[in-house]
Scaffold this motif. Structure first.
Motif, PDB file in Angstrom:
ATOM      1  N   ILE A   1      -1.087  -1.381 -17.366  1.00 46.43           N
ATOM      2  CA  ILE A   1       0.171  -0.672 -17.112  1.00 46.43           C
ATOM      3  C   ILE A   1       0.163  -0.101 -15.693  1.00 46.43           C
ATOM      4  N   ALA A   2      -0.970   0.486 -15.288  1.00 49.03           N
ATOM      5  CA  ALA A   2      -1.076   1.044 -13.939  1.00 49.03           C
ATOM      6  C   ALA A   2      -0.941  -0.053 -12.883  1.00 49.03           C
ATOM      7  N   ILE A   3      -1.573  -1.179 -13.109  1.00 46.22           N
ATOM      8  CA  ILE A   3      -1.491  -2.281 -12.150  1.00 46.22           C
ATOM      9  C   ILE A   3      -0.057  -2.815 -12.078  1.00 46.22           C
ATOM     10  N   ALA A   4       0.616  -2.900 -13.211  1.00 40.67           N
ATOM     11  CA  ALA A   4       2.015  -3.344 -13.211  1.00 40.67           C
ATOM     12  C   ALA A   4       2.882  -2.365 -12.418  1.00 40.67           C
ATOM     13  N   GLU A   5       2.608  -1.076 -12.544  1.00 42.32           N
ATOM     14  CA  GLU A   5       3.356  -0.067 -11.784  1.00 42.32           C
ATOM     15  C   GLU A   5       3.099  -0.225 -10.287  1.00 42.32           C
ATOM     16  N   ILE A   6       1.878  -0.497  -9.913  1.00 40.97           N
ATOM     17  CA  ILE A   6       1.551  -0.694  -8.496  1.00 40.97           C
ATOM     18  C   ILE A   6       2.248  -1.938  -7.960  1.00 40.97           C
ATOM     19  N   ARG A   7       2.257  -2.991  -8.732  1.00 36.13           N
ATOM     20  CA  ARG A   7       2.956  -4.211  -8.295  1.00 36.13           C
ATOM     21  C   ARG A   7       4.449  -3.939  -8.118  1.00 36.13           C
ATOM     22  N   ARG A   8       5.013  -3.155  -9.023  1.00 36.31           N
ATOM     23  CA  ARG A   8       6.426  -2.806  -8.914  1.00 36.31           C
ATOM     24  C   ARG A   8       6.677  -2.008  -7.637  1.00 36.31           C
ATOM     25  N   LEU A   9       5.808  -1.042  -7.365  1.00 33.01           N
ATOM     26  CA  LEU A   9       5.952  -0.239  -6.151  1.00 33.01           C
ATOM     27  C   LEU A   9       5.782  -1.090  -4.898  1.00 33.01           C
ATOM     28  N   ASN A  10       4.829  -2.020  -4.925  1.00 34.09           N
ATOM     29  CA  ASN A  10       4.630  -2.924  -3.786  1.00 34.09           C
ATOM     30  C   ASN A  10       5.881  -3.761  -3.542  1.00 34.09           C
ATOM     31  N   ALA A  11       6.520  -4.233  -4.621  1.00 33.91           N
ATOM     32  CA  ALA A  11       7.727  -5.044  -4.487  1.00 33.91           C
ATOM     33  C   ALA A  11       8.857  -4.223  -3.872  1.00 33.91           C
ATOM     34  N   VAL A  12       8.993  -2.974  -4.301  1.00 35.85           N
ATOM     35  CA  VAL A  12      10.022  -2.097  -3.735  1.00 35.85           C
ATOM     36  C   VAL A  12       9.751  -1.861  -2.254  1.00 35.85           C
ATOM     37  N   MET A  13       8.488  -1.607  -1.923  1.00 36.39           N
ATOM     38  CA  MET A  13       8.125  -1.380  -0.523  1.00 36.39           C
ATOM     39  C   MET A  13       8.433  -2.613   0.314  1.00 36.39           C
ATOM     40  N   ALA A  14       8.163  -3.795  -0.213  1.00 33.50           N
ATOM     41  CA  ALA A  14       8.427  -5.037   0.510  1.00 33.50           C
ATOM     42  C   ALA A  14       9.926  -5.211   0.776  1.00 33.50           C
ATOM     43  N   GLN A  15      10.758  -4.793  -0.177  1.00 36.24           N
ATOM     44  CA  GLN A  15      12.205  -4.879   0.008  1.00 36.24           C
ATOM     45  C   GLN A  15      12.680  -4.022   1.175  1.00 36.24           C
ATOM     46  N   PHE A  16      11.964  -2.922   1.421  1.00 35.52           N
ATOM     47  CA  PHE A  16      12.315  -2.031   2.523  1.00 35.52           C
ATOM     48  C   PHE A  16      11.551  -2.360   3.800  1.00 35.52           C
ATOM     49  N   GLY A  17      10.834  -3.469   3.780  1.00 35.89           N
ATOM     50  CA  GLY A  17      10.109  -3.883   4.968  1.00 35.89           C
ATOM     51  C   GLY A  17       8.822  -3.127   5.205  1.00 35.89           C
ATOM     52  N   GLU A  18       8.356  -2.433   4.212  1.00 33.38           N
ATOM     53  CA  GLU A  18       7.112  -1.668   4.324  1.00 33.38           C
ATOM     54  C   GLU A  18       5.947  -2.501   3.811  1.00 33.38           C
ATOM     55  N   GLU A  19       4.849  -2.427   4.504  1.00 28.14           N
ATOM     56  CA  GLU A  19       3.644  -3.128   4.071  1.00 28.14           C
ATOM     57  C   GLU A  19       2.917  -2.266   3.041  1.00 28.14           C
ATOM     58  N   SER A  20       2.415  -2.895   2.021  1.00 25.95           N
ATOM     59  CA  SER A  20       1.674  -2.165   0.987  1.00 25.95           C
ATOM     60  C   SER A  20       0.387  -1.593   1.561  1.00 25.95           C
ATOM     61  N   ARG A  21       0.083  -0.394   1.187  1.00 26.06           N
ATOM     62  CA  ARG A  21      -1.132   0.282   1.635  1.00 26.06           C
ATOM     63  C   ARG A  21      -1.915   0.726   0.401  1.00 26.06           C
ATOM     64  N   THR A  22      -2.812  -0.128  -0.046  1.00 24.51           N
ATOM     65  CA  THR A  22      -3.621   0.194  -1.212  1.00 24.51           C
ATOM     66  C   THR A  22      -5.004   0.616  -0.766  1.00 24.51           C
ATOM     67  N   VAL A  23      -5.459   1.741  -1.301  1.00 25.86           N
ATOM     68  CA  VAL A  23      -6.787   2.282  -1.013  1.00 25.86           C
ATOM     69  C   VAL A  23      -7.575   2.225  -2.311  1.00 25.86           C
ATOM     70  N   PHE A  24      -8.830   1.833  -2.226  1.00 25.42           N
ATOM     71  CA  PHE A  24      -9.699   1.804  -3.400  1.00 25.42           C
ATOM     72  C   PHE A  24     -10.589   3.041  -3.361  1.00 25.42           C
ATOM     73  N   ALA A  25     -10.253   4.013  -4.203  1.00 28.47           N
ATOM     74  CA  ALA A  25     -10.908   5.317  -4.168  1.00 28.47           C
ATOM     75  C   ALA A  25     -12.409   5.233  -4.411  1.00 28.47           C
ATOM     76  N   GLU A  26     -12.847   4.252  -5.178  1.00 27.87           N
ATOM     77  CA  GLU A  26     -14.272   4.146  -5.491  1.00 27.87           C
ATOM     78  C   GLU A  26     -15.122   3.902  -4.242  1.00 27.87           C
ATOM     79  N   ALA A  27     -14.497   3.513  -3.141  1.00 24.46           N
ATOM     80  CA  ALA A  27     -15.217   3.263  -1.894  1.00 24.46           C
ATOM     81  C   ALA A  27     -15.445   4.552  -1.093  1.00 24.46           C
ATOM     82  N   TYR A  28     -14.885   5.670  -1.553  1.00 25.85           N
ATOM     83  CA  TYR A  28     -14.934   6.915  -0.788  1.00 25.85           C
ATOM     84  C   TYR A  28     -15.487   8.079  -1.603  1.00 25.85           C
ATOM     85  N   ALA A  29     -16.198   8.959  -0.915  1.00 26.91           N
ATOM     86  CA  ALA A  29     -16.565  10.259  -1.489  1.00 26.91           C
ATOM     87  C   ALA A  29     -15.319  11.138  -1.397  1.00 26.91           C
ATOM     88  N   LEU A  30     -15.397  12.357  -1.938  1.00 29.41           N
ATOM     89  CA  LEU A  30     -14.224  13.236  -1.958  1.00 29.41           C
ATOM     90  C   LEU A  30     -13.619  13.444  -0.573  1.00 29.41           C
TER      91      LEU A  30
END
Length: 96
Positions: free
Chosen positions: A13-42
């Motif tokens: 469900i979370a991944i589907a929501e992210i894909r939906r948000l990415n599609a909306v961003m693409a419609q507005f000409g915005e590039e998706s910016r996904t960060v993988f939190a597991e790669a970072y400390a606090l």
């Protein structure tokens, strides 16, 4: 700055929501910016988000956040009293 926490325990469900948000961003000409939190400390996650926001990114998606990372980002939000990051939207997907 607006923070949206996606708490869905079902990762699909979370991944589907992210894909939906990415599609909306693409419609507005915005590039998706996904960060993988597991790669970072606090502090590293907050620093990475601040760098991206300073570069002009207005919408950032963060996958697999721990509860501590979510708290750190929310604390960072409270420090932005000047409104330096007004218009920034961060979507935090809680780690299942």
């Amino acid at each position: 700055m607006q923070i949206q926490v996606i708490n869905d325990q079902d990762r699909d469900i979370a991944i589907a929501e992210i894909r939906r948000l990415n599609a909306v961003m693409a419609q507005f000409g915005e590039e998706s910016r996904t960060v993988f939190a597991e790669a970072y400390a606090l502090c590293g996650l907050v620093d990475a988000l601040e760098v991206r926001a300073s570069r002009g990114h207005r919408e950032i998606l963060v996958l697999d956040c721990t509860a501590a990372q979510i708290r750190a980002v929310l604390e960072w939000q409270t420090l932005d009293q000047v409104g330096k990051f007004e218009g920034l939207v961060i979507h935090l997907v809680r780690k299942a």
